[in-house]
Each structure stands twice: as structure tokens, then as C-alpha cells.
Design a protein around this motif. Sequence first.
Motif, PDB file in Angstrom:
ATOM      1  N   GLY A 179       0.805  -1.214   0.000  1.00  0.00           N
ATOM      2  CA  GLY A 179       0.000   0.000   0.000  1.00  0.00           C
ATOM      3  C   GLY A 179       0.838   1.264   0.000  1.00  0.00           C
ATOM      4  N   CYS A 201      -2.163   0.325   6.592  1.00  0.00           N
ATOM      5  CA  CYS A 201      -2.819   0.168   5.288  1.00  0.00           C
ATOM      6  C   CYS A 201      -3.886  -0.918   5.339  1.00  0.00           C
ATOM      7  CB  CYS A 201      -1.787  -0.156   4.215  1.00  0.00           C
ATOM      8  SG  CYS A 201      -0.710   1.245   3.793  1.00  0.00           S
ATOM      9  N   GLU A 205      -7.823  -0.407   4.226  1.00  0.00           N
ATOM     10  CA  GLU A 205      -8.346  -1.060   3.023  1.00  0.00           C
ATOM     11  C   GLU A 205      -9.344  -2.177   3.284  1.00  0.00           C
ATOM     12  OE1 GLU A 205      -5.603  -2.173   0.018  1.00  0.00           O
ATOM     13  OE2 GLU A 205      -4.298  -0.423   0.316  1.00  0.00           O
TER      14      GLU A 205
END
Length: 206
Positions: A179, A201, A205
Motif C-alpha cells: 500500500g 494500510c 483497506e
Amino acid sequence: MAEQRSGTVVDPTAVEEIVRFHGHMCPGLAMGIRAAEIALREVGPHSSDEEVVALTETDMCGVDAIQYLTGCTFGKGNLIHLDYGKNAYTFVRRSDGKAVRVSTQPGAFDRSPEHNELSTKVREGSATDEERTRYKELRANRVEAILLAPEEELHAVEELEDAQIPSMARIHNSVACAGCGELTMETRVRRLEGKKLCLACFERER
């Protein structure tokens, strides 16, 4: 277990160095000094590497005194934070497994109603100059009282049998996060849809 003592045995010069390391003197730091000297007496000496491990159940000011006096630090891996919200520490000597738990006695950290009231005003920014001066005076008096108090009034000391000795610090490989691209310790990487992500990250996500 060694005989308990009245008043700190830490050299005044060392106390000054601890204050410089931490940034200020306060009752929390004074309590940490008193806890650290118990550790040095019971499982010491100062840990140049990982000979002694400290498990701290708080992240308050006193932890800096623990680090400075015992040589247990996060960077070496022999200071372990257990987020229990307790003013308590466990110290373990690796060579023979000796371990003691040092916990704050109920009431040892209590402040007077005046001290509590002034602390709130100072924190909120509503204290007058006179009130700030009085607050500093009360805090200094509390620090002095802690440094001079009999040990048993401040801390309970328990020798632990068959304490589990934390493993030595390990160096792990790092991998690039898919990421953000930043290197991340492989043991902290999370997988999502085939991607290796750092924790930050991964949380964004998923």
C-alpha cells in the motif's frame, strides 16, 4: 527478599539525570525511581544488555525512571509494555529466573482535594498565577514525600515463583508494504486480497 528501606537510595546526581532524561520531575517519576531501586536490589544490577527484563503494566512517567535506572529499554527488547492500566512492574533476571512484581500500594498516589482541584485548573488553563505557584509547591512537596517515604508505604513487593521468562529480542526481516511502500517487519504484515500490507494500510483497506 532483601530488607525494605525508608527513603530513596538513588544518588541525587542520578535523580537529576533522570529528570533531564524525562523532562520534568513529578510524583509519577518519583514513584518510578522508588520502583526501579527495588528492581536493582532484588534482580539487578543495571542491565547493560538483556540480563534483566521489565514488564510494565503502565505507560506513565515512572517508566522513564525504570528505563534509566535498570537499563531495560524498548529498543533492546527487554522493556515490555502490557497495557493493563496498572502502576505495576515485573522484573525478571534471566540468569536464574528470579522475578519480583512491584505494585503501587492503594492510597500511595492519593493527592489532597486542594491538589486535585488545582491540577484540574492547571490542565484546563484556568489557573491564576497564584494558583499555578501553589500547585507547583504541592507537587514538589508530594515528590519529596515519595522520595523519603518508607518503601512499604509506596509499593508491595512480591517474589514470583516459576515466572515465565520472556524470549530474547529477535531481528526479523522487513518487506515492503504493497500500500504505502514502506518497509514493515514481516511478523506485522497482514495479507488482504493477495497483497502484503502494513497494519495501517490493512486497517484502511479492509
